[in-house]
Design a protein around this motif. Structure first.
Motif, PDB file in Angstrom:
ATOM      1  N   GLY A  26      47.154  71.671  69.968  1.00 18.28           N
ATOM      2  CA  GLY A  26      47.769  70.233  69.677  1.00 18.28           C
ATOM      3  C   GLY A  26      48.710  69.853  68.898  1.00 18.28           C
ATOM      4  O   GLY A  26      49.542  68.908  68.383  1.00 18.28           O
ATOM      5  N   ALA A  27      49.048  71.155  67.915  1.00 17.71           N
ATOM      6  CA  ALA A  27      49.949  70.934  66.645  1.00 17.71           C
ATOM      7  C   ALA A  27      51.181  70.400  67.221  1.00 17.71           C
ATOM      8  O   ALA A  27      51.768  69.584  66.740  1.00 17.71           O
ATOM      9  N   GLN A  28      51.608  70.849  68.523  1.00 19.65           N
ATOM     10  CA  GLN A  28      52.957  70.345  68.999  1.00 19.65           C
ATOM     11  C   GLN A  28      52.748  68.790  69.113  1.00 19.65           C
ATOM     12  O   GLN A  28      53.856  68.012  68.833  1.00 19.65           O
ATOM     13  N   GLY A  29      51.855  68.172  69.955  1.00 20.71           N
ATOM     14  CA  GLY A  29      51.884  66.846  69.917  1.00 20.71           C
ATOM     15  C   GLY A  29      51.824  65.987  68.795  1.00 20.71           C
ATOM     16  O   GLY A  29      52.412  64.884  68.662  1.00 20.71           O
ATOM     17  N   GLN A  30      50.818  66.688  67.663  1.00 20.18           N
ATOM     18  CA  GLN A  30      50.747  65.806  66.475  1.00 20.18           C
ATOM     19  C   GLN A  30      51.945  65.831  65.704  1.00 20.18           C
ATOM     20  O   GLN A  30      52.332  64.604  65.130  1.00 20.18           O
ATOM     21  N   LEU A  31      52.829  67.043  65.914  1.00 23.28           N
ATOM     22  CA  LEU A  31      54.119  66.990  65.068  1.00 23.28           C
ATOM     23  C   LEU A  31      55.075  66.114  65.828  1.00 23.28           C
ATOM     24  O   LEU A  31      55.610  65.368  65.163  1.00 23.28           O
ATOM     25  N   ILE A  32      54.996  65.796  67.133  1.00 26.20           N
ATOM     26  CA  ILE A  32      55.917  65.068  67.682  1.00 26.20           C
ATOM     27  C   ILE A  32      55.729  63.496  67.394  1.00 26.20           C
ATOM     28  O   ILE A  32      56.628  62.649  67.094  1.00 26.20           O
ATOM     29  N   ALA A  33      54.341  63.105  67.244  1.00 32.12           N
ATOM     30  CA  ALA A  33      53.743  61.888  66.876  1.00 32.12           C
ATOM     31  C   ALA A  33      54.117  61.696  65.438  1.00 32.12           C
ATOM     32  O   ALA A  33      54.784  60.559  65.153  1.00 32.12           O
ATOM     33  N   GLY A  34      54.124  62.735  64.522  1.00 29.83           N
ATOM     34  CA  GLY A  34      54.727  62.512  63.291  1.00 29.83           C
ATOM     35  C   GLY A  34      56.176  62.438  63.140  1.00 29.83           C
ATOM     36  O   GLY A  34      56.650  61.419  62.281  1.00 29.83           O
ATOM     37  N   ALA A  35      56.898  63.070  63.855  1.00 25.65           N
ATOM     38  CA  ALA A  35      58.291  63.086  63.885  1.00 25.65           C
ATOM     39  C   ALA A  35      58.754  61.705  64.148  1.00 25.65           C
ATOM     40  O   ALA A  35      59.722  61.015  63.509  1.00 25.65           O
ATOM     41  N   LEU A  36      58.376  61.175  65.249  1.00 30.65           N
ATOM     42  CA  LEU A  36      58.832  59.748  65.648  1.00 30.65           C
ATOM     43  C   LEU A  36      58.572  58.820  64.987  1.00 30.65           C
ATOM     44  O   LEU A  36      59.197  57.974  64.590  1.00 30.65           O
ATOM     45  N   ALA A  37      57.237  58.867  64.478  1.00 24.87           N
ATOM     46  CA  ALA A  37      56.511  57.557  63.660  1.00 24.87           C
ATOM     47  C   ALA A  37      57.429  57.643  62.262  1.00 24.87           C
ATOM     48  O   ALA A  37      57.827  56.640  61.958  1.00 24.87           O
ATOM     49  N   SER A  38      57.583  58.763  61.989  1.00 23.78           N
ATOM     50  CA  SER A  38      58.424  58.868  60.658  1.00 23.78           C
ATOM     51  C   SER A  38      59.697  58.476  60.551  1.00 23.78           C
ATOM     52  O   SER A  38      60.496  57.791  59.925  1.00 23.78           O
ATOM     53  N   ALA A  39      60.352  58.862  61.725  1.00 20.33           N
ATOM     54  CA  ALA A  39      61.787  58.317  62.340  1.00 20.33           C
ATOM     55  C   ALA A  39      61.860  56.975  62.290  1.00 20.33           C
ATOM     56  O   ALA A  39      62.845  56.504  61.657  1.00 20.33           O
ATOM     57  N   TRP A  40      60.819  56.370  62.844  1.00 19.66           N
ATOM     58  CA  TRP A  40      60.882  54.936  63.024  1.00 19.66           C
ATOM     59  C   TRP A  40      60.871  54.236  61.683  1.00 19.66           C
ATOM     60  O   TRP A  40      61.646  53.182  61.446  1.00 19.66           O
ATOM     61  N   ALA A  41      59.953  54.839  61.064  1.00 22.86           N
ATOM     62  CA  ALA A  41      59.975  54.313  59.441  1.00 22.86           C
ATOM     63  C   ALA A  41      61.314  54.407  58.683  1.00 22.86           C
ATOM     64  O   ALA A  41      61.522  53.674  57.937  1.00 22.86           O
ATOM     65  N   GLY A  42      61.723  55.520  59.093  1.00 26.12           N
ATOM     66  CA  GLY A  42      63.064  55.755  58.449  1.00 26.12           C
ATOM     67  C   GLY A  42      64.239  54.979  58.673  1.00 26.12           C
ATOM     68  O   GLY A  42      64.904  54.673  57.727  1.00 26.12           O
ATOM     69  N   TYR A  43      64.280  54.406  59.883  1.00 19.28           N
ATOM     70  CA  TYR A  43      65.307  53.443  60.182  1.00 19.28           C
ATOM     71  C   TYR A  43      64.778  52.043  60.003  1.00 19.28           C
ATOM     72  O   TYR A  43      65.716  51.149  60.050  1.00 19.28           O
ATOM     73  N   ARG A  44      63.661  51.493  60.516  1.00 19.87           N
ATOM     74  CA  ARG A  44      63.260  50.489  60.820  1.00 19.87           C
ATOM     75  C   ARG A  44      63.180  49.750  59.308  1.00 19.87           C
ATOM     76  O   ARG A  44      63.432  48.402  59.317  1.00 19.87           O
ATOM     77  N   PHE A  45      62.519  50.564  58.225  1.00 18.00           N
ATOM     78  CA  PHE A  45      62.695  49.664  56.906  1.00 18.00           C
ATOM     79  C   PHE A  45      64.178  49.731  56.286  1.00 18.00           C
ATOM     80  O   PHE A  45      64.441  51.036  55.986  1.00 18.00           O
ATOM     81  N   THR A  46      64.673  48.768  55.924  1.00 18.61           N
ATOM     82  CA  THR A  46      65.959  48.922  55.230  1.00 18.61           C
ATOM     83  C   THR A  46      65.643  48.244  54.010  1.00 18.61           C
ATOM     84  O   THR A  46      64.833  47.451  53.594  1.00 18.61           O
ATOM     85  N   ASP A  47      66.670  48.514  52.797  1.00 18.19           N
ATOM     86  CA  ASP A  47      66.438  47.822  51.807  1.00 18.19           C
ATOM     87  C   ASP A  47      65.415  48.342  50.712  1.00 18.19           C
ATOM     88  O   ASP A  47      65.119  47.627  49.795  1.00 18.19           O
ATOM     89  N   LEU A  48      64.662  49.543  51.243  1.00 15.86           N
ATOM     90  CA  LEU A  48      63.522  49.991  50.404  1.00 15.86           C
ATOM     91  C   LEU A  48      64.195  50.944  49.478  1.00 15.86           C
ATOM     92  O   LEU A  48      65.249  51.819  49.960  1.00 15.86           O
TER      93      LEU A  48
END
Lengths: 502, 348
Positions: free
Chosen positions: B79-101
């Motif tokens: 399941g590395a693939q699924g875990q990797l996708i979860a991490g990729a999406l979650a971090s991308a979300w955190a990457g655009y969602r939080f501004t001014d940090l």
């Protein structure tokens, strides 16, 4: 007339070790030959060569004066050689008759002819005086009866030479005696028998001749009439072995381990331990005698915290130990030599050193907090390998590389190296050579003398009787009697083990 | 010496795979020598090529480590693939969602969130294995599908970039971008450091020893007081977390957002790399670099030699095949010796 089986100058080497070195021996028709030797002495290699399972480097094997073709097991079988393996090769869900004809079934219209199979089994059974019920299912039969089926299966092919590999390892004393009678009966009908064993008593009772192997060499051969058990044991190990364990009288002190109305289930969720109460005192060995499968394994595992205790308690120094928590049971002071050293006792692909600290790898001095102290591990490994006489070139070698006896020494060394209040020793010398047995026995005695409460479980009645101070007999998941070991009557215990009312 | 011996099987597997791949190109009418020359020239000699290879190697290395940790603890984490996708999406979300940090907070936060989500997905499989006895291969395969579909839905729905015609999240903030170091992606150095750390943990710590003991003999681990259940869950947490980090590095260091099409196969390559490295954390490094280079320079091969870049997939599949073949052979051999020991007692 030529001998039934004649082996001359047989040599077989494996990488690093000569398993059979220039061995010559013979078996006559109607003769029982006891093949004695420690584990690793080369007994099994020898009979495997006879059975065509492996090819010797040099030497000749003759049956009726004719050489056999190496590697041709079927050919050997067709010439009248049968073998009963230590581990039964039976199908548990099939009937006795079905198992006996398996591989060469009588057929009718392409289907198995069960009727004539049954008739054939009855005929065989009568001919050799081996009573069996052809319609019984193997799994419902006691072990001794299953073995009888194995023997019948071997005899079916007009066997004239029967090889029995450690046949009594799983039998009760009564079943053993019956088997010995069967062997005598077969021999009187002209069957030649090779009995492989390391139990001296059996050889003395039944063999016409004994050949002793040690380190791949024939070191002696004798007639039981001209020697005694001590003499044979000496031949096996090359030095005088103390068969009667020398021990001073126990000086039991306070109760350390108490087991109260313990109930445990087996793997099939059936009650295996049905309310056992036991107390073991500091400085004594309590032996549990019983035929395997009467709840011993479940009892031991439950005490060790490895198997769910569905009822009752296990207390150390009056304090209850945690159920299903081996670690806290260990820290409560219970050491455990497990029955199955390959499964539980060792990590085969770890070094001997890592195995020696398996129970305390995360405690000082072998770990400082999170970091393992590998130097300390090496130190203790060096010390223990020496003290417990583990025969290995280096403690850095894998546990896998050791012989059975030495593996067991590693387990014993590990379990005895920590300060212990309670020692549970389950089958501590199973599959272990005589030399190691003596060593392990002495270690158990000295653990006792140092104040440990020792609970010994063994399928070997002799072991129980010679080591224990008190003997508890287990049958059907219950303790049926507790008696003093000194002066205990072997037959009386045997009857209790078989579930008879003494 | 030991390492050299250990490297023999993987090297032979790679050589055979390349030979077979070359033969297939030859049959196709292409010149395999030109193709391989192009592949290695573009992957490992030009500075652009090296940067690209190492960039591609980074998530592979980390997902290879993820699978390695699992194998060491006796778990085959498909399941590395699924875990990797979860991490990729979650971090991308955190990457655009939080501004001014500030960068110093935003990037670590985004990475951490990636790890967390990877762990979460891994933990599901770990818990099911430990407490319900469900085999991790089954659960991780199913979780792969679940996570993939969920990620596609999210990146095509609630988390979709406004106005985009394809499924993807908005681009991450500048403060969440993994910078380069000496012209090489920083993630690559992080990957190497992680490989060394994992290697050290297995060699020197009690945790590593517990994992390894469970991996080698569960019964003995239980007997000696190790909680097999806890270790199983912990191993899946770590394995999933590493895979999640691999995905986060892909999102934050390579793509700059989450786009489902980009992560395809990274986790599966991680399995091949871990097997190629024979579950040695340090062996994952060269394995990942090789795979990264081939993935990066595959298209050049098409340009220079006229072979389909799919041939790269083929070769990598062959590598997997030939590296597992000896394992299978050994397994058979083991079974044979086991059978022998039943009747022999020899060497006992």
């Amino acid at each position: 007339m030529s001998a039934l089986l004649e082996i001359s100058n047989l040599t077989k080497a494996f990488p690093g070790v000569v398993a059979n070195n220039n061995i010559s021996l013979h078996v006559n028709a109607g003769e029982i030959l006891g093949l004695l030797g420690e584990n690793g002495a080369g007994k099994s290699t020898l009979v495997k060569a006879v059975f065509g399972l492996l090819t010797p480097d040099t030497g000749v094997i003759l049956i009726d004066g004719q050489a056999i073709e190496y590697g041709d097991t079927l050919g050997v079988i067709s010439r009248g050689v049968g073998m009963v393996h230590q581990h039964f090769q039976l199908v548990p869900v099939m009937t006795v008759a079905e198992n006996i004809v398996l591989g060469d079934e009588p057929k009718k219209f392409g289907l198995i002819d069960r009727k004539s199979a049954k008739a054939e089994v009855l005929r065989l059974s009568e001919k050799y005086g081996l009573e069996v019920d052809p319609d019984a299912r193997i799994e419902d039969l006691p072990v001794g009866m299953q073995q009888r089926v194995e023997i019948l299966k071997a005899l079916r092919k007009d066997v004239r030479l029967l090889i029995l590999d450690e046949p009594t390892a799983v039998l009760t004393p009564q079943e053993t005696d019956e088997l010995l009678d069967v062997m005598k009966n077969l021999a009187s009908q002209g069957v030649g028998i090779i009995l492989i064993t390391h139990k001296l008593r059996e050889v003395m009772a039944v063999a016409d001749r004994v050949v002793v192997l040690r380190n791949g060499n024939v070191v002696g051969s004798a007639s039981p009439r001209d020697t005694d058990e001590a003499g044979l044991a000496q031949m096996m190990v090359g030095r005088s072995v103390v068969l009667e364990v020398l021990k001073s009288k126990a000086k039991p002190k306070d109760v350390v381990l108490s087991i109260r109305s313990l109930e445990v289930l087996d793997d099939r969720k059936m009650p295996a331990v049905k309310g056992i109460d036991l107390e073991v005192r500091s400085g004594e060995i309590l032996g549990i005698a019983g035929v395997e499968g009467n709840g011993q394994r479940e009892l031991v595992e439950a005490i060790a915290g490895m198997r769910n205790r569905v009822g009752g308690q296990v207390l150390v120094d009056g304090k209850p130990t945690k159920n299903l928590h081996p670690r806290s049971v260990r820290s409560a002071g219970i050491s455990h030599i497990p029955e199955d050293r390959e499964k539980h006792g060792l990590v085969a692909t770890y070094s001997i050193a890592d195995n020696l600290v398996l129970n305390q790898f995360n405690q000082p001095p072998f770990a400082k907090g999170w970091i393992r102290d590998l130097e300390k591990v090496d130190e203790i490994a060096k010390e223990l390998v020496e003290k417990f006489d583990v025969r290995t070139p280096s403690y850095a070698n894998l546990a896998n590389s050791l012989s059975g006896g030495n593996k067991q020494k590693v387990v014993v060394a590990r379990e005895l190296s920590q300060t212990l209040q309670v020692l549970i020793a389950a089958q501590p010398t199973r599959g272990v050579d005589v030399g190691s047995i003596e060593f392990i026995h002495n270690q158990l005695i000295s653990a006792r003398d140092n104040g440990a409460a020792v609970l010994l479980v063994s399928a070997e009645l002799d072991e129980i009787l010679s080591l224990s101070d008190r003997v508890a007999v287990i049958y059907g998941g219950k303790i049926v009697a507790i008696i003093d070991a000194e002066g205990a009557d072997r037959n009386y215990i045997g009857r209790l083990m078989a579930g008879l009312k003494a | 010496m030991k390492t050299l011996k250990g490297a023999a099987t993987p090297l032979i597997a790679i050589i055979i795979a390349f030979t077979v791949g070359g033969l297939l190109m030859f049959i196709q009418g292409a010149n395999p020598l030109t193709a391989y020359q192009s592949l290695f020239y573009n992957a490992f000699t030009t500075s652009d090529g090296i940067a690209k290879s190492l960039g591609k190697a980074t998530p592979l290395m980390i997902s290879g480590l993820a699978v390695t940790v699992g194998i060491r603890a006796g778990l085959f984490n498909i399941g590395a693939q699924g875990q990797l996708i979860a991490g990729a999406l979650a971090s991308a979300w955190a990457g655009y969602r939080f501004t001014d940090l500030p960068f110093i907070i935003h990037l670590p936060l985004a990475l951490l969130i990636g790890i967390l989500f990877g762990s979460l997905v891994g933990a599901i499989a770990g818990l099911l294995k430990a407490y319900r006895g469900v085999h991790e291969v089954i659960t991780t395969i199913m979780l792969n599908s679940i996570v993939l579909q969920l990620a596609e839905y999210l990146s095509n729905g609630p988390l979709k970039e406004e106005g985009s015609i394809i499924a993807r999240t908005p681009a991450i903030e500048e403060s969440a971008v993994i910078p380069d170091l000496f012209g090489l992606p920083l993630g690559f150095f992080l990957g190497i450091a992680l490989a060394a750390i994992v290697w050290w943990i297995f060699k020197n710590t009690t945790t590593g020893f517990s994992f390894e003991t469970v991996g080698r003999n569960k019964s003995a681990a239980w007997y000696s007081g190790i909680s097999v259940k806890k270790i199983t869950v912990a191993a899946m947490l770590v394995s999933g977390g590493l895979a999640g980090l691999g995905g986060a590095i892909e999102s934050l260091g390579v793509i700059g957002r989450f786009e489902p099409a980009f992560n395809a196969g990274l986790g599966f390559d991680g399995i091949t790399i871990a097997l190629l490295a024979r579950a040695n954390p340090l062996g994952v490094i060269p394995g990942a670099i090789l795979f990264g280079g081939m993935r990066g320079a595959g298209p050049n091969m098409q340009f220079d030699a006229g072979v389909s870049p799919d041939i790269v997939d083929l070769i990598l599949a062959l590598v997997l095949f030939f590296v597992t073949a000896p394992l299978i052979a050994r397994w058979f051999k083991l079974r044979n010796t086991e059978q022998r020991s039943v009747t022999s007692g020899w060497g006992n």
